[in-house]
Design a protein around this motif. Structure first.
Motif, PDB file in Angstrom:
ATOM      1  N   ALA A  19      45.859  23.348  26.296  1.00 58.61           N
ATOM      2  CA  ALA A  19      44.997  23.990  27.263  1.00 58.61           C
ATOM      3  C   ALA A  19      45.436  25.105  27.844  1.00 58.61           C
ATOM      4  N   ALA A  20      46.926  25.506  28.005  1.00 56.65           N
ATOM      5  CA  ALA A  20      47.249  26.783  28.458  1.00 56.65           C
ATOM      6  C   ALA A  20      46.740  27.834  27.478  1.00 56.65           C
ATOM      7  N   VAL A  21      46.867  27.740  26.188  1.00 50.44           N
ATOM      8  CA  VAL A  21      46.495  28.731  25.181  1.00 50.44           C
ATOM      9  C   VAL A  21      44.883  28.851  25.151  1.00 50.44           C
ATOM     10  N   ARG A  22      43.994  27.697  25.385  1.00 54.31           N
ATOM     11  CA  ARG A  22      42.762  27.955  25.709  1.00 54.31           C
ATOM     12  C   ARG A  22      42.232  28.723  26.889  1.00 54.31           C
ATOM     13  N   ASN A  23      42.993  28.221  28.105  1.00 54.88           N
ATOM     14  CA  ASN A  23      42.712  28.704  29.264  1.00 54.88           C
ATOM     15  C   ASN A  23      42.924  30.454  29.284  1.00 54.88           C
ATOM     16  N   ARG A  24      44.247  30.719  28.853  1.00 55.74           N
ATOM     17  CA  ARG A  24      44.599  32.159  28.564  1.00 55.74           C
ATOM     18  C   ARG A  24      43.405  33.049  27.875  1.00 55.74           C
ATOM     19  N   ALA A  25      42.971  32.586  26.919  1.00 57.46           N
ATOM     20  CA  ALA A  25      42.079  33.155  25.970  1.00 57.46           C
ATOM     21  C   ALA A  25      40.795  33.228  26.531  1.00 57.46           C
ATOM     22  N   ALA A  26      40.398  32.380  27.343  1.00 58.34           N
ATOM     23  CA  ALA A  26      39.123  32.022  28.177  1.00 58.34           C
ATOM     24  C   ALA A  26      39.140  33.390  29.229  1.00 58.34           C
ATOM     25  N   LEU A  27      40.527  33.585  29.773  1.00 57.95           N
ATOM     26  CA  LEU A  27      40.503  34.313  30.651  1.00 57.95           C
ATOM     27  C   LEU A  27      40.694  35.863  30.298  1.00 57.95           C
ATOM     28  N   VAL A  28      41.211  35.922  29.069  1.00 56.22           N
ATOM     29  CA  VAL A  28      41.165  37.401  28.492  1.00 56.22           C
ATOM     30  C   VAL A  28      39.702  37.857  28.432  1.00 56.22           C
ATOM     31  N   ALA A  29      39.133  36.960  27.789  1.00 59.89           N
ATOM     32  CA  ALA A  29      37.759  37.216  27.287  1.00 59.89           C
ATOM     33  C   ALA A  29      36.834  37.364  28.552  1.00 59.89           C
ATOM     34  N   ALA A  30      37.109  36.540  29.527  1.00 61.16           N
ATOM     35  CA  ALA A  30      36.211  36.723  31.000  1.00 61.16           C
ATOM     36  C   ALA A  30      36.604  38.091  31.467  1.00 61.16           C
ATOM     37  N   ALA A  31      37.932  38.270  31.531  1.00 61.79           N
ATOM     38  CA  ALA A  31      38.384  39.760  32.070  1.00 61.79           C
ATOM     39  C   ALA A  31      37.757  40.819  31.533  1.00 61.79           C
ATOM     40  N   ARG A  32      37.642  41.045  30.064  1.00 62.79           N
ATOM     41  CA  ARG A  32      37.057  41.892  29.451  1.00 62.79           C
ATOM     42  C   ARG A  32      35.609  42.031  29.809  1.00 62.79           C
ATOM     43  N   GLU A  33      34.994  40.884  29.998  1.00 62.29           N
ATOM     44  CA  GLU A  33      33.395  41.027  30.153  1.00 62.29           C
ATOM     45  C   GLU A  33      33.419  41.620  31.788  1.00 62.29           C
ATOM     46  N   VAL A  34      33.979  40.809  32.455  1.00 62.31           N
ATOM     47  CA  VAL A  34      33.783  41.061  34.071  1.00 62.31           C
ATOM     48  C   VAL A  34      34.296  42.807  34.209  1.00 62.31           C
ATOM     49  N   PHE A  35      35.297  43.106  33.758  1.00 64.33           N
ATOM     50  CA  PHE A  35      35.708  44.496  33.863  1.00 64.33           C
ATOM     51  C   PHE A  35      34.528  45.215  33.345  1.00 64.33           C
ATOM     52  N   GLU A  37      31.315  44.759  33.117  1.00 68.19           N
ATOM     53  CA  GLU A  37      30.093  44.748  33.961  1.00 68.19           C
ATOM     54  C   GLU A  37      30.454  45.402  35.204  1.00 68.19           C
ATOM     55  N   HIS A  38      31.556  45.234  35.887  1.00 69.90           N
ATOM     56  CA  HIS A  38      31.879  45.331  37.333  1.00 69.90           C
ATOM     57  C   HIS A  38      32.766  46.568  37.401  1.00 69.90           C
ATOM     58  N   GLY A  39      33.478  47.015  36.634  1.00 69.91           N
ATOM     59  CA  GLY A  39      34.703  47.845  36.930  1.00 69.91           C
ATOM     60  C   GLY A  39      35.931  47.164  37.095  1.00 69.91           C
ATOM     61  N   LEU A  40      37.212  47.689  37.168  1.00 73.99           N
ATOM     62  CA  LEU A  40      38.415  47.304  37.168  1.00 73.99           C
ATOM     63  C   LEU A  40      38.697  46.609  38.589  1.00 73.99           C
ATOM     64  N   GLU A  41      37.895  46.751  39.567  1.00 79.07           N
ATOM     65  CA  GLU A  41      38.405  46.636  41.034  1.00 79.07           C
ATOM     66  C   GLU A  41      37.566  45.358  41.315  1.00 79.07           C
ATOM     67  N   VAL A  42      37.123  44.607  40.470  1.00 82.51           N
ATOM     68  CA  VAL A  42      36.180  43.443  40.658  1.00 82.51           C
ATOM     69  C   VAL A  42      37.272  42.535  41.201  1.00 82.51           C
ATOM     70  N   PRO A  43      36.817  41.467  42.052  1.00 82.06           N
ATOM     71  CA  PRO A  43      37.696  40.426  42.620  1.00 82.06           C
ATOM     72  C   PRO A  43      38.009  39.694  41.419  1.00 82.06           C
ATOM     73  N   LEU A  44      39.255  39.176  41.336  1.00 84.40           N
ATOM     74  CA  LEU A  44      39.775  38.209  40.193  1.00 84.40           C
ATOM     75  C   LEU A  44      39.289  37.191  40.331  1.00 84.40           C
ATOM     76  N   SER A  45      38.699  36.466  41.324  1.00 84.43           N
ATOM     77  CA  SER A  45      37.952  35.283  41.428  1.00 84.43           C
ATOM     78  C   SER A  45      36.813  35.029  40.378  1.00 84.43           C
ATOM     79  N   ALA A  46      36.246  36.365  40.219  1.00 87.79           N
ATOM     80  CA  ALA A  46      35.085  36.601  39.432  1.00 87.79           C
ATOM     81  C   ALA A  46      35.407  36.136  38.095  1.00 87.79           C
ATOM     82  N   ALA A  68      46.249  41.301  34.386  1.00 87.49           N
ATOM     83  CA  ALA A  68      45.097  41.039  33.631  1.00 87.49           C
ATOM     84  C   ALA A  68      44.452  41.851  32.818  1.00 87.49           C
ATOM     85  N   VAL A  69      44.563  43.268  33.460  1.00 87.43           N
ATOM     86  CA  VAL A  69      44.223  44.608  32.623  1.00 87.43           C
ATOM     87  C   VAL A  69      45.147  44.507  31.437  1.00 87.43           C
ATOM     88  N   ALA A  70      46.504  44.414  31.432  1.00 87.78           N
ATOM     89  CA  ALA A  70      47.582  44.657  30.544  1.00 87.78           C
ATOM     90  C   ALA A  70      47.281  43.638  29.221  1.00 87.78           C
TER      91      ALA A  70
END
Length: 196
Positions: A19-35, A37-46, A68-70
């Motif tokens: 679950a930890a591996v899946r969650n991390r992969a989902a978070l990296v993919a989501a961070a890539r998309e959200v950054f 779409e909205h830039g690096l200053e987007v709230p982390l909750s997004a 998250a950026v790293a």
């Protein structure tokens, strides 16, 4: 065999490390998309919402925005390196993977412009290291005598294309990136992530 209580029977099985591996992969993919779409200053909750996890899970993996950026940058570089190491990938194919990351990840573009003055030296040193890994990966597949083979031509071409990647939509960013490669006279394969 013991009988489970009502509460235990409803509780989902704990997948632990999977679950930890899946969650991390989902978070990296989501961070890539959200950054993107909205830039690096987007709230982390997004990022947590997009990944479908709680903020506690987000902060367990990425205690702050820089982490998250790293993580996104590291995954981008890893995909390019894996593409370059794959036997069936020619230079244009690896450029297609690189171009996909340029289009999808605004943080990645920042990495490629690390020589700009005014940035933090520790962040710049880390980014320069990642940028060097991208260049080494590309050079592994660069054919002898290629127009980008001389001196710093490869690095300069990637920086020029990344600077051209602008636009409100993904389609516009891709169109501009491919136009820049075309103006440089460089063939680019299919623009897609590496999934090998």
């Amino acid at each position: 065999m013991t009988e489970q209580t009502g509460q235990d029977a409803r509780r989902p099985a704990n997948d632990g490390p999977r679950a930890a591996v899946r969650n991390r992969a989902a978070l990296v993919a989501a961070a890539r998309e959200v950054f993107a779409e909205h830039g690096l200053e987007v709230p982390l909750s997004a990022i947590a919402r997009r990944a479908g996890v709680g903020q506690g899970v987000l902060y367990r993996h990425f205690p702050d925005r820089a982490a998250a950026v790293a993580a996104v940058l590291e995954e981008n570089v890893r995909q390019i390196e894996r593409a370059a190491e794959t036997g069936g990938m020619a230079f244009p194919d690896v450029l297609g993977v690189l171009t996909w990351h340029l289009i999808e990840s605004s943080a990645f573009i920042g990495l490629l412009h690390t020589d700009r003055p005014g940035g933090r030296s520790d962040v710049r040193a880390h980014a320069v290291g990642l940028s060097g890994r991208v260049e080494r990966a590309l050079r592994r597949r660069l054919p002898g005598g290629h127009r980008l083979g001389a001196g710093q031509d490869l690095t300069l071409a990637v920086a020029m294309v990344s600077a051209a990647v602008a636009g409100a939509t993904r389609e516009e960013r891709e169109r501009r990136a491919l136009a820049a490669w075309r103006l440089l006279g460089v063939e680019v394969g299919r623009v897609a992530p590496f999934e090998g």
